[in-house]
Design an enzyme around this catalytic site. Structure first.
Site, PDB file in Angstrom:
ATOM      1  N   ASP A   1      33.057  33.326  43.397  1.00  0.00           N
ATOM      2  CA  ASP A   1      34.369  33.010  43.967  1.00  0.00           C
ATOM      3  C   ASP A   1      34.883  34.176  44.803  1.00  0.00           C
ATOM      4  O   ASP A   1      35.914  34.072  45.464  1.00  0.00           O
ATOM      5  CB  ASP A   1      35.368  32.605  42.885  1.00  0.00           C
ATOM      6  CG  ASP A   1      35.602  33.676  41.837  1.00  0.00           C
ATOM      7  OD1 ASP A   1      34.973  34.762  41.923  1.00  0.00           O
ATOM      8  OD2 ASP A   1      36.399  33.434  40.906  1.00  0.00           O
ATOM      9  N   SER A   2      34.127  35.284  44.807  1.00  0.00           N
ATOM     10  CA  SER A   2      34.423  36.390  45.725  1.00  0.00           C
ATOM     11  C   SER A   2      34.267  35.963  47.175  1.00  0.00           C
ATOM     12  O   SER A   2      34.668  36.700  48.095  1.00  0.00           O
ATOM     13  CB  SER A   2      33.509  37.586  45.439  1.00  0.00           C
ATOM     14  OG  SER A   2      32.147  37.190  45.351  1.00  0.00           O
TER      15      SER A   2
ATOM     16  N   ASP B   1      30.216  30.073  40.449  1.00  0.00           N
ATOM     17  CA  ASP B   1      31.478  30.362  39.772  1.00  0.00           C
ATOM     18  C   ASP B   1      32.357  29.119  39.694  1.00  0.00           C
ATOM     19  O   ASP B   1      32.528  28.396  40.694  1.00  0.00           O
ATOM     20  CB  ASP B   1      32.255  31.445  40.532  1.00  0.00           C
ATOM     21  CG  ASP B   1      32.016  32.831  39.983  1.00  0.00           C
ATOM     22  OD1 ASP B   1      31.654  32.958  38.797  1.00  0.00           O
ATOM     23  OD2 ASP B   1      32.197  33.807  40.739  1.00  0.00           O
TER      24      ASP B   1
ATOM     25  N   LYS C   1      29.431  29.638  36.039  1.00  0.00           N
ATOM     26  CA  LYS C   1      29.953  30.849  35.388  1.00  0.00           C
ATOM     27  C   LYS C   1      31.460  30.716  35.198  1.00  0.00           C
ATOM     28  O   LYS C   1      32.153  30.189  36.067  1.00  0.00           O
ATOM     29  CB  LYS C   1      29.632  32.103  36.218  1.00  0.00           C
ATOM     30  CG  LYS C   1      30.093  33.415  35.552  1.00  0.00           C
ATOM     31  CD  LYS C   1      29.507  34.637  36.230  1.00  0.00           C
ATOM     32  CE  LYS C   1      30.216  35.003  37.502  1.00  0.00           C
ATOM     33  NZ  LYS C   1      31.619  35.477  37.270  1.00  0.00           N
TER      34      LYS C   1
ATOM     35  N   GLU D   1      31.868  43.155  33.636  1.00  0.00           N
ATOM     36  CA  GLU D   1      32.344  43.784  34.864  1.00  0.00           C
ATOM     37  C   GLU D   1      33.289  44.943  34.597  1.00  0.00           C
ATOM     38  O   GLU D   1      34.277  44.811  33.877  1.00  0.00           O
ATOM     39  CB  GLU D   1      33.050  42.763  35.771  1.00  0.00           C
ATOM     40  CG  GLU D   1      33.547  43.376  37.067  1.00  0.00           C
ATOM     41  CD  GLU D   1      34.016  42.365  38.095  1.00  0.00           C
ATOM     42  OE1 GLU D   1      34.400  42.785  39.209  1.00  0.00           O
ATOM     43  OE2 GLU D   1      33.999  41.150  37.797  1.00  0.00           O
TER      44      GLU D   1
END
Length: 291
Positions: free
Chosen positions: A51-52, A90, A120, A189
């Site tokens: 989703d980045s 994502d 994810k 993360e």
């Protein structure tokens, strides 16, 4: 390798075997066909359609605005090229945090429409029941702990997470809960390397680190960061393996200069009639082509 000499598609069983054998897993993000093709050629183990994409592809300040439709589009682009890496997509913000039935429906839709291998989800024990439902549908799930970009408004910064004892203990509990819920892998993360090491040793499932030290079972980074394409900011854990931004910028500037100086296109890049073609055109009186 298969009988024909082609690389076989990566599976969960292969990834788990890599963990057991101590072989590190290499994972990168991809949002389009071109980068996915490169990851395919490089024999990447896993690809995350992150989703980045909201940041590096759409220019948003956070990942929150990206939608299920957006994620499906990017994942479709990736899976057209990535035939051997294990592709994870994502689940975007708002697609699973509320009603678990809606979460299941979104997960099924992503899998059906993209051809990806897994999804994810960010969160710990709070979403464990939802993960169980999705896994029970036959959908592999990767968990995500530590820095949670979808919860940026809750934490207020992108700083290192779980530095304090209480949060570190919760992260360990969450990791065990995600494993129990059926996650086959968990992304860690931006947490202390020591904690990531303890979590990795405590789990049977795979850990994939991003800013979590060398002892995770694998590593993931945003491709646009390490290739020097995205330059809005550079996290401490990013190492640049190339500098596409400057290379492309130089190329674009050179293109613009040559256009303005009448250097491009030259005869080499142009199409011109040969003498035989000109004779034919004259006979047919197509004057507009030779005047």
């Amino acid at each position: 390798m298969s009988v024909e000499g082609k690389v076989k598609p990566t599976t969960i069983s292969k990834l788990l075997a890599m963990k057991q054998n101590g072989e590190k897993i290499a994972m990168l993000t991809a949002y389009d066909y071109t980068f996915a093709s490169i990851a395919e050629q490089a024999q990447m183990d896993m690809i995350l359609v992150g989703d980045s994409a909201a940041n590096v592809m759409a220019g948003y300040e956070t990942t929150l605005p990206i939608t299920v439709d957006n994620m499906i589009y990017h994942a479709q682009c990736v899976t057209r090229a990535a035939k051997t890496p294990f592709v994870v997509v994502d689940m975007p913000f708002g697609s699973y945090q509320g009603n678990s039935d809606v979460a299941v429906a979104n997960a099924i839709r992503i899998m059906k429409e993209t051809g990806a291998s897994a999804i994810k989800m960010e969160g710990g024990i709070e979403i464990a029941d939802t993960i169980k439902k999705i896994v029970n549908c036959g959908i592999p799930v990767v968990g995500h702990l530590g820095l949670a970009p979808q919860s940026i408004n809750k934490y207020g910064s992108y700083g290192v997470r779980a530095k304090e004892q209480q949060e570190a203990e919760k992260l360990m509990s969450d990791a065990l809960a995600l494993q129990e819920a059926g996650c086959f892998a968990i992304t860690l993360e931006k947490i202390p390397a020591e904690l990531a090491t303890k979590v990795t040793k405590a789990l049977d499932v795979i850990t994939i680190g991003i800013g979590a030290g060398v002892n995770c079972d694998g590593q993931i980074v945003v491709t646009d960061d390490i290739m020097g394409k995205f330059t809005d900011f550079a996290p401490k854990f990013v190492k640049k393996f190339a500098n596409l931004h400057d290379t492309v910028l130089d190329g674009v500037r050179q293109y613009s200069k040559e256009v303005k100086d009448l250097e491009f296109p030259s005869k080499k890049e142009s199409f011109e009639l040969n003498e035989r073609e000109k004779e034919i055109i004259i006979k047919k009186k197509w004057k507009v082509l030779i005047q």
